[in-house]
Design a protein around this motif. Structure first.
Motif, PDB file in Angstrom:
ATOM      1  N   SER A   1       2.394  -1.758   3.013  1.00 41.64           N
ATOM      2  CA  SER A   1       0.980  -1.459   2.848  1.00 41.64           C
ATOM      3  C   SER A   1       0.135  -2.637   3.281  1.00 41.64           C
ATOM      4  CB  SER A   1       0.706  -1.088   1.401  1.00 41.64           C
ATOM      5  OG  SER A   1      -0.069  -2.046   0.775  1.00 41.64           O
ATOM      6  N   CYS A   2      -1.169  -2.385   3.482  1.00 38.22           N
ATOM      7  CA  CYS A   2      -2.078  -3.445   3.896  1.00 38.22           C
ATOM      8  C   CYS A   2      -2.577  -4.210   2.681  1.00 38.22           C
ATOM      9  CB  CYS A   2      -3.244  -2.859   4.645  1.00 38.22           C
ATOM     10  SG  CYS A   2      -4.402  -2.038   3.563  1.00 38.22           S
ATOM     11  N   ASN A   3      -2.036  -3.894   1.482  1.00 42.76           N
ATOM     12  CA  ASN A   3      -2.402  -4.506   0.204  1.00 42.76           C
ATOM     13  C   ASN A   3      -3.680  -3.955  -0.390  1.00 42.76           C
ATOM     14  OD1 ASN A   3      -0.209  -6.020  -0.005  1.00 42.76           O
ATOM     15  ND2 ASN A   3      -1.182  -8.010   0.187  1.00 42.76           N
ATOM     16  N   GLY A   4      -4.399  -3.106   0.343  1.00 44.59           N
ATOM     17  CA  GLY A   4      -5.604  -2.499  -0.225  1.00 44.59           C
ATOM     18  C   GLY A   4      -5.240  -1.652  -1.423  1.00 44.59           C
ATOM     19  N   CYS A   5      -4.217  -0.805  -1.262  1.00 41.41           N
ATOM     20  CA  CYS A   5      -3.809   0.070  -2.350  1.00 41.41           C
ATOM     21  C   CYS A   5      -3.264  -0.740  -3.530  1.00 41.41           C
ATOM     22  CB  CYS A   5      -2.745   1.028  -1.873  1.00 41.41           C
ATOM     23  SG  CYS A   5      -3.400   2.352  -0.892  1.00 41.41           S
ATOM     24  N   ASP A   6      -2.542  -1.832  -3.220  1.00 41.90           N
ATOM     25  CA  ASP A   6      -1.935  -2.624  -4.300  1.00 41.90           C
ATOM     26  C   ASP A   6      -3.004  -3.252  -5.170  1.00 41.90           C
ATOM     27  OD1 ASP A   6       0.953  -2.597  -3.257  1.00 41.90           O
ATOM     28  OD2 ASP A   6      -0.289  -3.145  -1.557  1.00 41.90           O
TER      29      ASP A   6
ATOM     30  N   ILE B   1      -3.011   7.102   1.741  1.00 38.53           N
ATOM     31  CA  ILE B   1      -2.677   8.009   2.826  1.00 38.53           C
ATOM     32  C   ILE B   1      -1.459   7.489   3.590  1.00 38.53           C
ATOM     33  CG2 ILE B   1      -3.976   7.224   4.841  1.00 38.53           C
ATOM     34  CD1 ILE B   1      -4.236  10.648   3.242  1.00 38.53           C
ATOM     35  N   CYS B   2      -1.205   6.187   3.513  1.00 42.34           N
ATOM     36  CA  CYS B   2      -0.044   5.628   4.216  1.00 42.34           C
ATOM     37  C   CYS B   2       1.270   6.258   3.752  1.00 42.34           C
ATOM     38  CB  CYS B   2       0.010   4.126   4.033  1.00 42.34           C
ATOM     39  SG  CYS B   2      -1.141   3.241   5.047  1.00 42.34           S
ATOM     40  N   PRO B   3       1.563   6.297   2.449  1.00 47.10           N
ATOM     41  CA  PRO B   3       2.839   6.881   2.043  1.00 47.10           C
ATOM     42  C   PRO B   3       2.862   8.403   2.193  1.00 47.10           C
ATOM     43  CG  PRO B   3       1.624   6.176   0.132  1.00 47.10           C
ATOM     44  CD  PRO B   3       0.849   5.710   1.307  1.00 47.10           C
TER      45      PRO B   3
HETATM   46  S1  SF4 Z   1      -3.770   3.834   2.482  1.00 50.50           S
HETATM   47 FE1  SF4 Z   1      -5.273   2.450   3.375  1.00 50.50          FE
HETATM   48  S2  SF4 Z   1      -5.560   0.873   1.807  1.00 50.50           S
HETATM   49 FE2  SF4 Z   1      -3.688   1.950   1.326  1.00 50.50          FE
HETATM   50  S3  SF4 Z   1      -2.066   0.771   2.269  1.00 50.50           S
HETATM   51 FE3  SF4 Z   1      -2.656   2.367   3.730  1.00 50.50          FE
HETATM   52  S4  SF4 Z   1      -4.172   1.412   5.037  1.00 50.50           S
HETATM   53 FE4  SF4 Z   1      -3.993   0.109   3.210  1.00 50.50          FE
END
Ligand code: SF4
Lengths: 186, 294
Positions: free
Chosen positions: A18-23, A85-87
């Protein structure tokens, strides 16, 4: 018994790609503002103690084995919540050369929480939803597979141009050109 | 009322019934105390906190999970940990030899350490080693406490201690403070929560209990409830002549533990050992010398 399991979901959080946004948003759930512990949620670091696996980020060729391993170490009954949305689909990383896709391609997902990143409220909602599924699994009832969030990359169509708007646009263009010409003369 | 009195005295004077009552009431009390502790912690951090009965839900849930073990000795160690803790509590409640109580309790902790050492996970090893360090810090204080009791009453028996009409606290105030530090270590409270802390699972991933899951983790949780009841009882024993004052004293001790937990960060095992062998130990020794001179 089933009531106890729905009142004490212990969560292990796995960051796939992940880009760490979700974390960051997920950790915000633990802060006093949201306080997810009031639902009995405990943030554990150990899959062997956990009931809920929270995954953020898409799966790539390297970490899919790790994800599978973490999932296998959790004792039954267990549920998987895909945050963001990534996972779900791979998100903005979907077209990368090393990305396999969503978490669903490696382990069975029970709840998708849409958003990039989802708000902490939505995340807590997702965990509560997962707790219901946990209770069903404990009773041995069948659970429906989750719906994937609908992908909306494009915005809505632009509205048709009316004659008044065309006139306005022409006037604005003329004004801009006049301004440019005036600047040149100076 | 008379009937209640009769039932009460029958329960107290029938050994097996008394033992059964203690064994049932202790974990319930321990779980309730844990619930209050979690609620209080949450309030101190400005949160709502989990419901009061959360420890019960957690434990029942652990027994609903499917059992997963690495190897059989692990199970034996978890069970022995619980059994020895129950034995220590029973011995204390029956007023047996206090040295015996101390050794049985220490053996219970040793079982936990052996269980942690019997698997190959490095975090579990670190946790076990830290648990041993904690025991090194704690046991001298407990031992000095029992020696002080002997100096005062001339007996190691708990029942002799209860027979005396004088409360303990006025004659051993420093020992009580040292004892509070030791109990904070046994309860895994900050700054001493080194081996397996309850709130922060992240540093060594729950240390000693890392490889336990489901029902076997539940056994360890129950043992922990017994442990809490055990030390709560010991704190009450510092004012054994009046049960209400004793209860208030023990509650104050627990509140102190929660405040300590929330106002300190975790420190290193070496710091803990150095601290325990200087401040609480010298306090205990000073108290002992005072008792001896008196
Ligand atoms: S869903 Fe968006 S915020 Fe979350 S990990 Fe993916 S790119 Fe980053």
């Amino acid at each position: 018994m089933s009531k106890a399991i729905s009142k004490s979901p212990w969560v292990v959080h796995f960051n796939c790609n992940s880009c760490n946004g979700c974390d960051i948003e997920f950790l915000a759930c633990l802060t006093p503002t949201y306080d997810v512990e009031r639902f009995g949620v405990l943030h554990v670091g150990n899959p062997k103690h956990a009931d809920v696996l929270v995954v953020t980020g898409s799966v790539n060729l390297r970490n899919r084995h790790v994800l599978k391993n973490v999932y296998d170490q959790m004792p039954d009954p267990k549920v998987v919540v895909a945050m963001g949305i990534c996972p779900a689909t791979g998100g903005i990383f979907a077209d990368c050369y090393n990305v396999v896709g969503g978490v669903g391609s490696v382990i069975p997902v029970d709840v998708h929480v849409p958003g990039c990143p989802p708000r902490p409220e939505a995340m807590m909602d997702g965990i509560i939803e997962a707790v219901g599924i946990l209770e069903k699994k404990r009773k041995g009832e069948a659970v429906d597979p989750p719906l994937l969030p609908v992908k909306t990359v494009k915005g809505p169509e632009a509205p048709p141009v009316t004659p008044e708007m065309a006139a306005k646009i022409a006037a604005a263009k003329a004004a801009a050109e006049a301004k440019k010409a005036a600047e040149k003369e100076n | 009322m008379e009937l209640l009195d009769k039932i009460g005295s029958y329960c107290l004077h029938t050994p097996w019934l008394y033992a059964l009552l203690v064994l049932i009431a202790a974990p319930v009390a321990g779980a309730l105390l844990t619930g209050i502790d979690r609620k209080l912690t949450a309030r101190m951090q400005g949160r709502m906190g989990p419901p009061l009965l959360q420890p019960f839900y957690d434990t029942v849930k652990l027994f609903c999970k499917s059992p997963m073990v690495l190897h059989r000795p692990q199970l034996i160690y978890a069970t022995l940990h619980l059994v020895f803790m129950m034995a220590a509590l029973l011995l204390l409640a029956q007023g047996r030899d206090l040295l015996m109580v101390l050794f049985v309790q220490a053996f219970s902790v040793i079982c936990l350490v052996l269980g942690g050492m019997s698997v190959r996970s490095p975090y579990s090893w670190i946790g076990s080693q830290r648990k041993i360090m904690q025991m090194l810090g704690v046991e001298p204080v407990f031992l000095l406490m029992i020696v002080a009791l002997y100096l005062r009453d001339g007996s190691f028996l708990g029942s002799d201690l209860f027979a005396k009409g004088q409360p303990l606290l006025p004659s051993m105030p420093l020992l009580f403070l040292a004892f509070l530090c030791a109990v904070a270590i046994e309860f895994e409270k900050s700054p001493f929560d080194l081996a397996s802390s309850h709130h922060a699972h992240q540093e060594i991933v729950k240390g000693v209990t890392l490889e336990y899951s489901g029902p076997f983790l539940g056994l360890i949780e129950i043992a922990h409830f017994y442990e809490i009841a055990f030390f709560f009882g010991l704190m009450m024993a510092f004012w054994h002549t009046n049960i209400i004052i004793g209860f208030l004293l023990a509650s104050a001790g627990m509140t102190f533990m929660t405040i300590l937990d929330n106002s300190f960060a975790r420190l290193t095992p070496h710091w803990m050992l150095r601290f325990m062998w200087t401040v609480p130990l010298s306090m205990a020794l000073a108290n002992l010398i005072w008792l001896w001179v008196k």
